[in-house]
Write an enzyme that holds these catalytic residues in place. Structure first.
Site, PDB file in Angstrom:
ATOM      1  NE  ARG A  72       5.351   8.284   3.924  1.00  0.00           N
ATOM      2  CZ  ARG A  72       5.166   8.743   2.581  1.00  0.00           C
ATOM      3  NH1 ARG A  72       5.693   8.019   1.934  1.00  0.00           N
ATOM      4  NH2 ARG A  72       4.705   9.586   2.309  1.00  0.00           N
ATOM      5  NE  ARG A 129       7.091   8.038   8.818  1.00  0.00           N
ATOM      6  CZ  ARG A 129       6.008   8.612   8.169  1.00  0.00           C
ATOM      7  NH1 ARG A 129       4.830   8.135   8.136  1.00  0.00           N
ATOM      8  NH2 ARG A 129       6.305   9.871   7.629  1.00  0.00           N
ATOM      9  CD  GLU A 135      -2.568  10.353   5.133  1.00  0.00           C
ATOM     10  OE1 GLU A 135      -2.500  10.037   6.301  1.00  0.00           O
ATOM     11  OE2 GLU A 135      -1.420  10.679   4.550  1.00  0.00           O
TER      12      GLU A 135
END
Length: 168
Positions: free
Chosen positions: A58, A102, A66
């Site tokens: 990330r 992540r 998004e």
């Protein structure tokens, strides 16, 4: 003054010595945080191979639209794909691991990719997490993108912020 791994350390009294400072590198298998791009998930997430490990990364310090924020999410993802084509080598500056497991990292391929995405109007500076980054650089890049009406800034004030969109 402390510099990265094996570089010179100068104390306040002018003493010279060596200090080994390790940068956190997930897996430690890849030399100096180097990794290879496997795929791009969206405008701020990618999969990389580092040594024998596959990581989901990330991008630190930014938040891209998004995918459901059409057409901006797709544009951000496509823009990241152009900057980081599959197979390209990059360097990770790992900040932490997030709640989803992540690896959160600043990513470099010649330039700071997250910072470039903000400058290109494909992502916002993620104010909530700027403390681990060069906050001023990200905020100035966002200001330039806004003034130039690039990407997400083509509509006055920009689009709905991704962190607000996710809460709805």
């Amino acid at each position: 003054m402390i510099h990265r791994a094996g570089r010179l350390l100068l104390g306040s009294a002018g003493a010279v010595g060596m200090l080994l400072v390790s940068t956190p590198v997930v897996g430690q298998a890849g030399p100096a945080g180097l990794a290879t791009v496997l795929s791009i998930g969206d405008g701020d997430t990618l999969r990389v191979r580092q040594g024998k490990r596959t990581l989901t990364v990330r991008l630190a310090c930014i938040d891209a639209p998004e995918m459901a924020q059409a057409p901006h999410g797709r544009r951000a993802r496509d823009h990241l794909r152009l900057r980081l084509p599959a197979g390209s080598r990059l360097r990770l500056d790992v900040k932490r691991t997030d709640l989803h497991g992540r690896t959160v990292a600043e990513v470099f391929r010649g330039v700071n990719i997250g910072l470039a995405l903000v400058e290109d109007g494909q992502a916002f500076a993620y104010r909530r997490y700027l403390s681990s980054c060069a906050a001023r650089e990200y905020l100035e890049a966002e200001g330039r993108a806004s003034r130039r009406r690039r990407g997400i800034w083509q509509q006055p004030g920009g689009i709905t912020r991704p962190w607000t969109f996710r809460r709805r």
